[in-house]
Write a protein that holds these residues in place. Structure first.
Motif, PDB file in Angstrom:
ATOM      1  N   PHE A   1       0.671   1.384  11.781  1.00  0.00           N
ATOM      2  CA  PHE A   1      -0.668   0.866  12.259  1.00  0.00           C
ATOM      3  C   PHE A   1      -1.161   0.060  11.060  1.00  0.00           C
ATOM      4  CE2 PHE A   1      -0.820   3.491  16.222  1.00  0.00           C
ATOM      5  CZ  PHE A   1      -0.860   2.399  17.152  1.00  0.00           C
ATOM      6  N   ASN A   2      -0.851   0.528   9.695  1.00  0.00           N
ATOM      7  CA  ASN A   2      -1.500  -0.239   8.425  1.00  0.00           C
ATOM      8  C   ASN A   2      -1.651  -1.895   8.633  1.00  0.00           C
ATOM      9  OD1 ASN A   2       0.107  -1.581   6.035  1.00  0.00           O
ATOM     10  ND2 ASN A   2       1.696  -0.602   7.315  1.00  0.00           N
ATOM     11  N   TYR A   3      -0.538  -2.279   8.979  1.00  0.00           N
ATOM     12  CA  TYR A   3      -0.531  -3.666   9.136  1.00  0.00           C
ATOM     13  C   TYR A   3      -1.508  -4.195  10.050  1.00  0.00           C
ATOM     14  CZ  TYR A   3       4.587  -2.856   7.854  1.00  0.00           C
ATOM     15  OH  TYR A   3       5.615  -2.233   7.230  1.00  0.00           O
TER      16      TYR A   3
ATOM     17  N   ILE B   1      -3.578  -0.798   0.915  1.00  0.00           N
ATOM     18  CA  ILE B   1      -3.970  -0.038   1.917  1.00  0.00           C
ATOM     19  C   ILE B   1      -3.507   1.205   1.899  1.00  0.00           C
ATOM     20  CG2 ILE B   1      -1.987  -0.684   3.452  1.00  0.00           C
ATOM     21  CD1 ILE B   1      -5.743   0.321   4.605  1.00  0.00           C
ATOM     22  N   ARG B   2      -4.460   2.396   1.716  1.00  0.00           N
ATOM     23  CA  ARG B   2      -3.941   3.820   1.539  1.00  0.00           C
ATOM     24  C   ARG B   2      -4.035   4.432   3.019  1.00  0.00           C
ATOM     25  NH1 ARG B   2      -6.521   6.720  -3.240  1.00  0.00           N
ATOM     26  NH2 ARG B   2      -5.047   8.287  -2.256  1.00  0.00           N
ATOM     27  N   THR B   3      -3.325   4.814   3.532  1.00  0.00           N
ATOM     28  CA  THR B   3      -3.395   5.572   4.960  1.00  0.00           C
ATOM     29  C   THR B   3      -4.701   6.625   4.976  1.00  0.00           C
ATOM     30  OG1 THR B   3      -1.489   7.019   4.727  1.00  0.00           O
ATOM     31  CG2 THR B   3      -1.216   4.777   5.855  1.00  0.00           C
ATOM     32  N   SER B   4      -4.885   7.120   3.808  1.00  0.00           N
ATOM     33  CA  SER B   4      -5.672   8.351   3.814  1.00  0.00           C
ATOM     34  C   SER B   4      -7.222   7.785   3.695  1.00  0.00           C
ATOM     35  CB  SER B   4      -5.530   9.213   2.660  1.00  0.00           C
ATOM     36  OG  SER B   4      -5.767   8.547   1.382  1.00  0.00           O
TER      37      SER B   4
ATOM     38  N   GLY C   1       0.819  -1.253   0.063  1.00  0.00           N
ATOM     39  CA  GLY C   1       0.238   0.012   0.037  1.00  0.00           C
ATOM     40  C   GLY C   1       0.826   1.198   0.067  1.00  0.00           C
ATOM     41  N   THR C   2       0.255   2.151   0.209  1.00  0.00           N
ATOM     42  CA  THR C   2       0.812   3.591   0.376  1.00  0.00           C
ATOM     43  C   THR C   2       0.746   4.427   1.744  1.00  0.00           C
ATOM     44  OG1 THR C   2      -0.930   4.186  -0.803  1.00  0.00           O
ATOM     45  CG2 THR C   2       1.102   4.140  -1.924  1.00  0.00           C
ATOM     46  N   ASP C   3       1.599   5.266   1.942  1.00  0.00           N
ATOM     47  CA  ASP C   3       1.959   5.863   3.165  1.00  0.00           C
ATOM     48  C   ASP C   3       1.795   7.357   2.789  1.00  0.00           C
ATOM     49  OD1 ASP C   3       2.817   6.944   5.710  1.00  0.00           O
ATOM     50  OD2 ASP C   3       4.733   6.108   5.623  1.00  0.00           O
TER      51      ASP C   3
END
Ligand code: MSP
Length: 529
Positions: free
Chosen positions: A234-236, A94-97, A49-51
């Motif tokens: 926390f994405n994980y 996953i995108r953190t936004s 994903g992206t941060d």
């Protein structure tokens, strides 16, 4: 059969950069491992994903007259498209936004506030603005108060901040790392981490204030957003914090590179340990392993923006167009920096690997076998008494059994290079067997056609087994070989299925009468211009 869960993640990549070989490398290796685990029957969850909440996203967006979200959307899409185009079969992105991430992160931080692991305090220290990271005094001094990444001066920064009580977890972390040698790999990286923890741990700031509101708010505070690194880690967890996915946690492997080891091997397990204590969070166990590989450099030089020598998308596309996607995947897997030394992405090395392993070994071996099957047996795998415990069949059979064992060990050790090598050893053993038995000479005597049949059966059978091992690395060309051999494995593997590794790699599956179409060379030899 009960299927084990296997959860592998890559770092989530900063949206400010365009995808380059470093991002593609970690993601490709994770893809190879995910495919292997599906092949052996695990229920796999592969996350990338992206941060997105870095402060530099706001600046970069502003320079282009865009909102941070719009700029992040564009670049996240570039990562997604690139990975898809390059054969990456992740299970989620996953995108953190995304809201699904943001709500969970707020929940975790609120729980850490409740437990007293997060508190409001004041911080002063050396800040690397490019990396959005404070450096401890000792490190700042070592780097002569310049960023080790972009050489810009570190800034002395003082701010009111929320802190995570990392200092409290030194002993827990030391015990974790010492008692559990597999937690951080490779070993040398683990030793580095242990050494640094022994120097003492300070609490870490986990918020920033005064800037824009691009980020996730600290619960109950309008002034602060959660520091991008904490948000990102926390994405994980956030991605699998739902009823249908919770069983995947804990992650088996967080695959990363050495640049971000500290966050993953120290801050992340400390936060998990803190969270776990909250009622209802008993399921939030520590991840199985943090694996930190080394870096690719480019033609002998560190890759950097100022040198303009990144292996960027344009160069990646050039390699894919010239040699094929599988060739790139094979080069990354067999020559990549999974150990503690950096690897050089050099064109000459790429060509040499391509010609030696893919064209001359795998490609040649398969066309030699195909040629003979076509010439002597009308393109059909000959009938032989497969149980013939003759010495000849044992050569290939033994080589296959050994290769499968070596390969399985290598994959378990996260060594795709070792896995490639095990499969190629088998192909080389087939070549050696052909040299030794000389079926093309035997075939001159019609009375010996039965012997030729045995030899060719053994070769084709061993090649079949090698191809199964190579599938996670070079799925495209392997599937083409399978369709020439009339094997319908691809159908079982479609939609992330299979679980047939053991059955398929058992000797003696190839049916007499199966075809062996010649087709184009699997990997045509590359002539250096
Ligand atoms: N956003 C953070 C990670 C947060 S994870 C919770 C970040 N992003 S990044 O875009 O800079 O990606 C870093 C990762 O990219 C490395 O850990 C590695 O996986 C990959 N690589 C970047 N450059 C690389 C090389 N030169 N060689 C190999 N991999 C490298 O840090």
């Amino acid at each position: 059969m009960t299927r084990s869960n296997y959860y592998i993640s890559t770092p989530i990549y900063y949206v400010n950069d365009r995808p380059h070989i470093g991002h593609l490398y970690t993601t490709t290796i994770a893809d190879v491992l995910a495919r292997y685990h599906r092949l052996i029957g695990d229920s796999v969850f592969f996350l990338t994903g992206t941060d997105e909440h870095a402060a530099k996203v706001v600046d970069a967006a502003a320079e282009r007259g865009l909102t941070a979200q719009a700029w992040a959307d564009q670049n996240a899409k570039a990562f997604q498209d690139t990975f898809e185009r390059l054969g990456i079969e992740n299970d989620d992105f996953i995108r953190t936004s995304q809201d699904r991430h943001k709500t969970q992160v707020q929940k975790y931080v609120r729980q850490l506030q409740d437990s007293g692991d997060v508190y409001l305090g004041e911080y002063e220290g050396w800040y690397d603005a490019g990396q959005e990271e404070y450096l401890p005094e000792s490190k700042a001094k070592e780097y002569e108060y310049k960023s080790p990444f972009n050489k810009k001066p570190l800034v002395r920064k003082k701010e009111k901040n929320y802190f995570f009580k990392l200092s409290k977890y030194g002993d827990v972390l030391l015990e974790l790392l010492e008692k559990n040698p597999g937690f951080v790999k490779p070993d040398a990286r683990r030793n580095e981490v242990i050494g640094r923890i022994r120097e003492g741990l300070n609490d870490v700031p986990i918020s920033r204030s005064g800037g824009s509101d691009w980020g996730i708010r600290i619960p109950g505070d309008e002034e602060h957003v959660i520091y991008v690194w904490i948000d990102a880690l926390f994405n994980y967890l956030s991605t699998v914090d739902s009823d249908d996915r919770r069983a995947f946690w804990p992650a088996d492997v967080h695959l990363i590179a050495k640049d971000i080891l500290w966050f993953h091997a120290v801050i992340w397990p400390a936060m998990i340990t803190a969270l776990q204590k909250q009622p209802g969070n008993e399921w939030i166990k520590l991840p199985g392993q943090i694996y930190a590989h080394s870096f690719w450099i480019s033609e002998g030089q560190k890759m950097s923006k100022s040198m303009g020598n990144f292996i960027d998308l344009e160069k990646i596309d050039h390699y894919v167009q010239t040699f094929g996607l599988d060739a790139l995947r094979y080069f990354l897997s067999s020559n990549g920096p999974m150990g503690t030394t950096d690897s050089d992405f050099a064109e000459t090395k790429f060509i040499e690997t391509y010609n030696t392993d893919l064209a001359n070994t795998l490609g040649n071996c398969s066309s030699r076998i195909g040629n003979m099957v076509n010439r002597y047996f009308d393109g059909k795998i000959p009938e032989v008494a497969t149980s013939a415990g003759d010495a000849q069949s044992n050569v290939c059979r033994e080589a296959a059994v050994n290769a499968v064992a070596q390969y399985t060990k290598a994959m378990g050790d996260l060594s795709p290079g070792g896995a490639c090598n095990a499969a190629m050893e088998l192909v080389r053993a087939i070549d050696g067997y052909i040299e030794q038995t000389q079926p093309f000479k035997m075939a001159k005597d019609p009375a010996r056609l039965g012997e030729v049949a045995v030899v060719l059966y053994n070769c084709a059978e061993a090649l079949r087994i090698a191809s199964i091992m190579l599938w996670p690395v070079i799925p495209g060309r392997v599937e083409s070989l399978w369709s020439r051999m009339g094997l319908n494995y691809a159908a079982s593997l479609a939609n992330k299925g299979s679980g047939q590794f053991e059955a398929w790699t058992t000797w003696g599956q190839l049916a007499a009468g199966a075809g062996f179409e010649q087709g184009d060379p699997l990997f045509p030899r590359y002539q250096v211009k």
